[in-house]
Design an enzyme around this catalytic site. Sequence first.
Site, PDB file in Angstrom:
ATOM      1  N   GLY A   1       0.869  -1.119  -0.134  1.00 49.19           N
ATOM      2  CA  GLY A   1      -0.132   0.025  -0.104  1.00 49.19           C
ATOM      3  C   GLY A   1       0.917   1.018   0.120  1.00 49.19           C
ATOM      4  O   GLY A   1       1.619   1.562   0.925  1.00 49.19           O
ATOM      5  N   SER A   2       0.685   2.081  -1.104  1.00 48.71           N
ATOM      6  CA  SER A   2       1.822   3.067  -0.989  1.00 48.71           C
ATOM      7  C   SER A   2       0.776   4.355  -1.240  1.00 48.71           C
ATOM      8  O   SER A   2       1.393   5.404  -1.997  1.00 48.71           O
ATOM      9  CB  SER A   2       2.593   2.898  -2.620  1.00 48.71           C
ATOM     10  OG  SER A   2       3.180   1.697  -2.184  1.00 48.71           O
TER      11      SER A   2
ATOM     12  N   GLY B   1       1.429   5.026   3.282  1.00 52.13           N
ATOM     13  CA  GLY B   1       2.593   4.266   2.794  1.00 52.13           C
ATOM     14  C   GLY B   1       3.471   5.172   2.321  1.00 52.13           C
ATOM     15  O   GLY B   1       4.999   4.874   2.600  1.00 52.13           O
TER      16      GLY B   1
ATOM     17  N   ARG C   1     -11.597   5.819   4.875  1.00 52.76           N
ATOM     18  CA  ARG C   1     -13.059   6.122   5.098  1.00 52.76           C
ATOM     19  C   ARG C   1     -13.041   7.648   4.750  1.00 52.76           C
ATOM     20  O   ARG C   1     -12.206   8.478   4.915  1.00 52.76           O
ATOM     21  CB  ARG C   1     -13.669   6.114   6.488  1.00 52.76           C
ATOM     22  CG  ARG C   1     -13.169   6.743   7.717  1.00 52.76           C
ATOM     23  CD  ARG C   1     -13.762   6.546   8.888  1.00 52.76           C
ATOM     24  NE  ARG C   1     -12.989   6.817  10.007  1.00 52.76           N
ATOM     25  CZ  ARG C   1     -13.545   6.984  11.302  1.00 52.76           C
ATOM     26  NH1 ARG C   1     -14.980   7.216  11.535  1.00 52.76           N
ATOM     27  NH2 ARG C   1     -12.896   7.237  12.545  1.00 52.76           N
TER      28      ARG C   1
ATOM     29  N   HIS D   1     -10.031  -0.763  17.856  1.00 56.71           N
ATOM     30  CA  HIS D   1      -9.742   0.371  17.229  1.00 56.71           C
ATOM     31  C   HIS D   1     -11.177   1.033  16.719  1.00 56.71           C
ATOM     32  O   HIS D   1     -11.314   1.167  15.518  1.00 56.71           O
ATOM     33  CB  HIS D   1      -8.462   0.591  16.270  1.00 56.71           C
ATOM     34  CG  HIS D   1      -8.258   1.757  15.762  1.00 56.71           C
ATOM     35  ND1 HIS D   1      -7.844   2.815  16.309  1.00 56.71           N
ATOM     36  CD2 HIS D   1      -8.487   2.175  14.522  1.00 56.71           C
ATOM     37  CE1 HIS D   1      -7.802   4.007  15.588  1.00 56.71           C
ATOM     38  NE2 HIS D   1      -7.985   3.404  14.396  1.00 56.71           N
TER      39      HIS D   1
HETATM   40  N1  LIG Z   1      -4.862   1.333  12.398  1.00 52.39           N
HETATM   41  C1  LIG Z   1      -5.179   2.738  12.213  1.00 52.39           C
HETATM   42  O1  LIG Z   1      -4.724   3.390  13.323  1.00 52.39           O
HETATM   43  C2  LIG Z   1      -5.245   3.405  11.113  1.00 52.39           C
HETATM   44  C3  LIG Z   1      -4.766   5.084  10.992  1.00 52.39           C
HETATM   45  C4  LIG Z   1      -5.101   5.388   9.680  1.00 52.39           C
HETATM   46  C5  LIG Z   1      -5.504   4.881   8.569  1.00 52.39           C
HETATM   47  N2  LIG Z   1      -5.847   3.505   8.837  1.00 52.39           N
HETATM   48  C6  LIG Z   1      -6.088   2.697   7.445  1.00 52.39           C
HETATM   49  O2  LIG Z   1      -5.080   2.395   6.735  1.00 52.39           O
HETATM   50  C7  LIG Z   1      -5.556   2.370   5.268  1.00 52.39           C
HETATM   51  C8  LIG Z   1      -4.758   3.258   4.370  1.00 52.39           C
HETATM   52  O3  LIG Z   1      -4.893   4.574   4.682  1.00 52.39           O
HETATM   53  P1  LIG Z   1      -4.183   5.571   3.583  1.00 52.39           P
HETATM   54  O4  LIG Z   1      -4.610   6.915   4.169  1.00 52.39           O
HETATM   55  O5  LIG Z   1      -2.856   5.226   3.351  1.00 52.39           O
HETATM   56  O6  LIG Z   1      -5.265   5.508   2.176  1.00 52.39           O
HETATM   57  P2  LIG Z   1      -4.704   5.547   0.877  1.00 52.39           P
HETATM   58  O7  LIG Z   1      -6.011   5.362  -0.049  1.00 52.39           O
HETATM   59  O8  LIG Z   1      -3.979   6.690   0.654  1.00 52.39           O
HETATM   60  O9  LIG Z   1      -3.817   4.350   0.559  1.00 52.39           O
HETATM   61  C9  LIG Z   1      -4.400   2.909   0.206  1.00 52.39           C
HETATM   62  C10 LIG Z   1      -3.383   2.439  -1.106  1.00 52.39           C
HETATM   63  O10 LIG Z   1      -3.735   1.111  -1.077  1.00 52.39           O
HETATM   64  C11 LIG Z   1      -3.832   0.655  -2.445  1.00 52.39           C
HETATM   65  N3  LIG Z   1      -4.688  -0.496  -2.697  1.00 52.39           N
HETATM   66  C12 LIG Z   1      -5.902  -0.806  -2.863  1.00 52.39           C
HETATM   67  N4  LIG Z   1      -6.090  -1.930  -2.853  1.00 52.39           N
HETATM   68  C13 LIG Z   1      -5.044  -2.627  -2.824  1.00 52.39           C
HETATM   69  C14 LIG Z   1      -4.590  -4.006  -3.283  1.00 52.39           C
HETATM   70  N5  LIG Z   1      -5.525  -4.725  -3.322  1.00 52.39           N
HETATM   71  N6  LIG Z   1      -3.244  -4.227  -3.162  1.00 52.39           N
HETATM   72  C15 LIG Z   1      -2.415  -3.340  -2.896  1.00 52.39           C
HETATM   73  N7  LIG Z   1      -2.550  -2.185  -2.764  1.00 52.39           N
HETATM   74  C16 LIG Z   1      -4.156  -1.749  -2.933  1.00 52.39           C
HETATM   75  C17 LIG Z   1      -4.240   1.918  -3.040  1.00 52.39           C
HETATM   76  O11 LIG Z   1      -4.016   1.871  -4.617  1.00 52.39           O
HETATM   77  C18 LIG Z   1      -3.950   3.002  -2.293  1.00 52.39           C
HETATM   78  O12 LIG Z   1      -2.675   3.478  -2.958  1.00 52.39           O
HETATM   79  C19 LIG Z   1      -7.185   2.649   5.573  1.00 52.39           C
HETATM   80  O13 LIG Z   1      -7.731   1.452   5.549  1.00 52.39           O
HETATM   81  C20 LIG Z   1      -7.423   3.570   6.672  1.00 52.39           C
HETATM   82  O14 LIG Z   1      -8.636   3.336   7.305  1.00 52.39           O
HETATM   83  C21 LIG Z   1      -5.568   2.963   9.761  1.00 52.39           C
HETATM   84  O1  LIG Z   2     -10.302   7.186  11.639  1.00 44.98           O
HETATM   85  C1  LIG Z   2      -9.857   6.569  10.384  1.00 44.98           C
HETATM   86  O2  LIG Z   2     -10.626   6.150   9.715  1.00 44.98           O
HETATM   87  C2  LIG Z   2      -8.409   6.193  10.326  1.00 44.98           C
HETATM   88  C3  LIG Z   2      -7.781   5.911  11.288  1.00 44.98           C
HETATM   89  O3  LIG Z   2      -8.365   4.452  12.030  1.00 44.98           O
HETATM   90  C4  LIG Z   2      -7.699   6.770  12.687  1.00 44.98           C
HETATM   91  O4  LIG Z   2      -7.823   6.717  13.879  1.00 44.98           O
HETATM   92  O5  LIG Z   2      -7.068   8.150  12.441  1.00 44.98           O
END
Ligand SMILES: NC(=O)c1ccc[n+]([C@@H]2O[C@H](COP(=O)([O-])OP(=O)(O)OC[C@H]3O[C@@H](n4cnc5c(N)ncnc54)[C@H](O)[C@@H]3O)[C@@H](O)[C@H]2O)c1
Ligand SMILES: O=C(O)C[C@H](O)C(=O)O
Length: 320
Positions: free
Chosen positions: A10-11, A15, A83, A176
């Site tokens: 994931g970039s 990423g 989201r 979370h």
């Molecule tokens: N755990 C946490 O505390 C936390 C915090 C923030 C965000 N997140 C989650 O992290 C995830 C990524 O967030 P982001 O802001 O980087 O999103 P983003 O949309 O900027 O990046 C996600 C990337 O995943 C790629 N992708 C989609 N399907 C794919 C696949 N099958 N294989 C490989 N790559 C694929 C997309 O092309 C995109 O570049 C989201 O699900 C978000 O909710 C979690």
């Molecule tokens: O809130 C989100 O959807 C992204 C992440 O889980 C966060 O807590 O920032």
Amino acid sequence: MARNKIALIGSGMIGGTLAHLAGLKELGDIVLFDIADGIPQGKGLDISQSSPVEGFDVNLTGASDYSAIEGADVCIVTAGVARKPGMSRDDLLGINLKVMEQVGAGIKKYAPNAFVICITNPLDAMVWALQKFSGLPANKVVGMAGVLDSSRFRLFLAKEFNVSVQDVTAFVLGGHGDTMVPLARYSTVGGIPLTDLVTMGWVTKERLEEIIQRTRDGGAEIVGLLKTGSAYYAPAASAIEMAESYLKDKKRVLPCAAHLSGQYGVKDMYVGVPTVIGAGGVERIIEIDLNKTEKEAFDKSVGAVAGLCEACINIAPALK
Ligand SMILES: NC(=O)c1ccc[n+]([C@@H]2O[C@H](COP(=O)([O-])OP(=O)(O)OC[C@H]3O[C@@H](n4cnc5c(N)ncnc54)[C@H](O)[C@@H]3O)[C@@H](O)[C@H]2O)c1
Ligand SMILES: O=C(O)C[C@H](O)C(=O)O
């Protein structure tokens, strides 16, 4: 000695930030992977071109073929969708579960010895599914959320008391989501538990409850401001702290979504608990004593995660 290899699956926003931070800290050579061809290659090249200015020596490459992650020591997974305002993290379950299936297969084939940190939401259910899809040992697959939620709590407390963030510790446990459990009794300023600070008159119970609620809503607050996606700087920093603890065998005590096999009365689920992260992956799950109110809140949060795991099984019965 050869450098460590870090695969970022994931970039997107997180990423790219992970790649930048891992480069600045010289944690190892970095492979950015994404299905969106050109994005990982472009981000890799861009960050590489900052290395002469910043003075770090690591190789950064981008790829859209899983073979590029071969032999990775650490995989950090952010593949999937984030989201937007009006959505809950749980709304991402169906689409991101399919992504976890692909990512799990890629890791199983090319990086079976890696320490895997999942970030994709809804976090606790996705890391649970990813561990099953990948078949890696449960102590080598972990979810990032507690470090982020605790960091938010620490920041809000430091601002409230006008003290350094360095002197504030915090533990946020549970899933979370909206039911996460910021623990006032185990969070401190200069070593003094928040519950004692209430008695000492530093903060009222009501004000502390407001800060706790802001922590629970921390992700949504940023989604509401950004409008196009969710937080990425603090999530990336949090995952890097976990990766660094593994790669350098630092044995940091960090709240992570870890696989529970009876601890806290929970079996075969991932939920946020205090862990020790070292060269062995999750080396220890720390079972702290929870009072009645804390245990009720934790159990409620576990129940919410269990519901999401059930929803995953309904979509992918092989997860049972
Ligand atoms: N755990 C946490 O505390 C936390 C915090 C923030 C965000 N997140 C989650 O992290 C995830 C990524 O967030 P982001 O802001 O980087 O999103 P983003 O949309 O900027 O990046 C996600 C990337 O995943 C790629 N992708 C989609 N399907 C794919 C696949 N099958 N294989 C490989 N790559 C694929 C997309 O092309 C995109 O570049 C989201 O699900 C978000 O909710 C979690
Ligand atoms: O809130 C989100 O959807 C992204 C992440 O889980 C966060 O807590 O920032």
